[in-house]
Design a protein around this motif. Structure first.
Motif, PDB file in Angstrom:
ATOM      1  N   ILE A 137      33.981  22.444  10.992  1.00  0.00           N
ATOM      2  CA  ILE A 137      34.045  23.892  11.192  1.00  0.00           C
ATOM      3  C   ILE A 137      33.398  24.558   9.984  1.00  0.00           C
ATOM      4  CG2 ILE A 137      35.531  25.888  11.609  1.00  0.00           C
ATOM      5  CD1 ILE A 137      37.678  23.940  12.594  1.00  0.00           C
ATOM      6  N   THR A 138      32.527  25.521  10.237  1.00  0.00           N
ATOM      7  CA  THR A 138      31.876  26.296   9.177  1.00  0.00           C
ATOM      8  C   THR A 138      32.423  27.715   9.196  1.00  0.00           C
ATOM      9  OG1 THR A 138      29.851  24.988   9.410  1.00  0.00           O
ATOM     10  CG2 THR A 138      29.663  27.096   8.265  1.00  0.00           C
ATOM     11  N   ALA A 161      34.564  31.662  12.304  1.00  0.00           N
ATOM     12  CA  ALA A 161      34.621  30.208  12.263  1.00  0.00           C
ATOM     13  C   ALA A 161      33.675  29.659  13.322  1.00  0.00           C
ATOM     14  CB  ALA A 161      36.043  29.728  12.515  1.00  0.00           C
ATOM     15  N   TYR A 162      32.772  28.739  12.918  1.00  0.00           N
ATOM     16  CA  TYR A 162      31.731  28.235  13.814  1.00  0.00           C
ATOM     17  C   TYR A 162      31.852  26.733  14.027  1.00  0.00           C
ATOM     18  CZ  TYR A 162      29.111  32.614  13.073  1.00  0.00           C
ATOM     19  OH  TYR A 162      28.721  33.921  13.026  1.00  0.00           O
ATOM     20  N   GLN A 163      31.539  26.314  15.244  1.00  0.00           N
ATOM     21  CA  GLN A 163      31.285  24.913  15.556  1.00  0.00           C
ATOM     22  C   GLN A 163      30.042  24.843  16.438  1.00  0.00           C
ATOM     23  OE1 GLN A 163      34.891  23.146  17.257  1.00  0.00           O
ATOM     24  NE2 GLN A 163      35.183  22.004  15.367  1.00  0.00           N
ATOM     25  N   ASN A 164      29.155  23.928  16.104  1.00  0.00           N
ATOM     26  CA  ASN A 164      27.925  23.747  16.887  1.00  0.00           C
ATOM     27  C   ASN A 164      27.140  25.053  17.020  1.00  0.00           C
ATOM     28  OD1 ASN A 164      28.493  20.956  17.418  1.00  0.00           O
ATOM     29  ND2 ASN A 164      29.975  21.633  18.957  1.00  0.00           N
ATOM     30  N   VAL A 178      28.145  28.157  17.281  1.00  0.00           N
ATOM     31  CA  VAL A 178      28.735  29.293  17.996  1.00  0.00           C
ATOM     32  C   VAL A 178      30.130  29.563  17.436  1.00  0.00           C
ATOM     33  CG1 VAL A 178      27.425  28.931  20.102  1.00  0.00           C
ATOM     34  CG2 VAL A 178      29.620  27.779  19.822  1.00  0.00           C
ATOM     35  N   PRO A 179      30.576  30.830  17.430  1.00  0.00           N
ATOM     36  CA  PRO A 179      31.887  31.150  16.869  1.00  0.00           C
ATOM     37  C   PRO A 179      33.023  30.686  17.773  1.00  0.00           C
ATOM     38  CG  PRO A 179      30.868  33.120  17.780  1.00  0.00           C
ATOM     39  CD  PRO A 179      29.840  32.041  17.867  1.00  0.00           C
ATOM     40  N   ILE A 180      34.052  30.108  17.156  1.00  0.00           N
ATOM     41  CA  ILE A 180      35.272  29.753  17.888  1.00  0.00           C
ATOM     42  C   ILE A 180      36.416  30.711  17.545  1.00  0.00           C
ATOM     43  CG2 ILE A 180      34.613  27.340  18.111  1.00  0.00           C
ATOM     44  CD1 ILE A 180      36.619  26.686  15.877  1.00  0.00           C
ATOM     45  N   LEU A 181      36.272  31.452  16.440  1.00  0.00           N
ATOM     46  CA  LEU A 181      37.270  32.453  16.069  1.00  0.00           C
ATOM     47  C   LEU A 181      36.585  33.558  15.286  1.00  0.00           C
ATOM     48  CD1 LEU A 181      40.885  32.151  14.845  1.00  0.00           C
ATOM     49  CD2 LEU A 181      39.270  33.294  13.336  1.00  0.00           C
TER      50      LEU A 181
END
Length: 260
Positions: A47-48, A67-70, A72-75
């Protein structure tokens, strides 16, 4: 790791808070956050975190954390910080006559004997000792159908003397059970066949310092559910009755027999 492969929402929320904290002057404490869970997190992927410095005023600072994964934002979360500032003081009273945590079973004691990966994960891999005042609804529904509950919680081990860590850890734990009053009010348990639940948003206000390695009473209530969503609110008190935080969360709650 969660056997379902998802990142616990409270983890991403707490990590987003710590990312924002690191961009603010140390004398300013976080006092409120408002966040949206946009996508499920994958526990196998990194997570970035990206922090935008929205505003720095004379008393308050505002930050936005993504918060990003791949890619795209997850939060997505906004957080507000404030200098220590004297002012008016009052609070609601903590409930009286609550069974103390020493007289209640832990989640490990309730779920430990169950040979199922999710039950074992909840029993042995959580960072917090959680003890429900009412009968837990892991496996059995609450026959009273009252959309309220209370539980005690504290970290399994001691925490450093860092107020920021304690505030972030409290945010982490606040997501564990906040939607359970929705289930209680409708006679549902976590293992109800086909039940699907997911946090949609989360708001939190810190009122006073606390320690998460000491017992805290988390009082929760669901005022409404509609449209496949349920809303819950919570208040967290110290053992001495000091109100330290308030929480609100709306979640997706889908019951298969109601969608046919």
């Amino acid at each position: 790791m969660d056997p379902r492969g998802r990142v616990f929402g409270g983890q991403v929320y707490a990590q987003s808070i710590m990312a924002a904290i690191r961009t603010v002057e140390p004398e300013r404490a976080i006092h409120s956050t408002h966040g949206y869970f946009l996508r499920p997190g994958d526990a196998t992927q990194p997570i970035t975190f990206s922090v935008d410095r929205i505003h720095d005023g004379r008393s308050f600072s505002t930050r936005r954390t993504q918060a990003y994964q791949n890619g795209v934002p997850i939060l997505s979360m906004i957080a507000s910080f404030q200098d220590d500032d004297p002012g008016l003081e009052h609070q609601v009273q903590a409930p009286e006559g609550v069974t103390p945590p020493e007289d209640l079973p832990s989640a490990a004691e309730v779920l430990g004997p169950i040979d199922h990966p999710v039950a074992q994960f909840w029993a042995t891999s959580r960072a917090f000792d959680i003890r429900h005042v009412q009968q837990p609804i892991y496996l059995r529904a609450d026959p009273h159908r009252i959309p309220r509950q209370a539980l005690w919680m504290k970290t399994i081990g001691p925490m450093p003397d860092d107020d920021n860590l304690h505030r972030a850890a409290l945010a982490y734990a606040s997501d564990y059970s906040i939607l359970e009053p929705v289930l209680r009010g409708h006679g549902l348990e976590w293992t109800h066949r086909g039940l699907k639940m997911a946090s949609l948003d989360h708001a939190m206000w810190w009122h006073r310092p606390m320690r998460v390695d000491e017992w805290l009473l988390y009082v929760q209530e669901s005022p409404t559910a509609s449209g496949g969503r349920g809303l819950s609110t919570g208040q967290i008190f110290t053992r001495e009755g000091v109100l330290v935080a308030s929480i609100a969360q709306e979640g997706m709650v889908r019951v298969p027999e109601l969608r046919e």
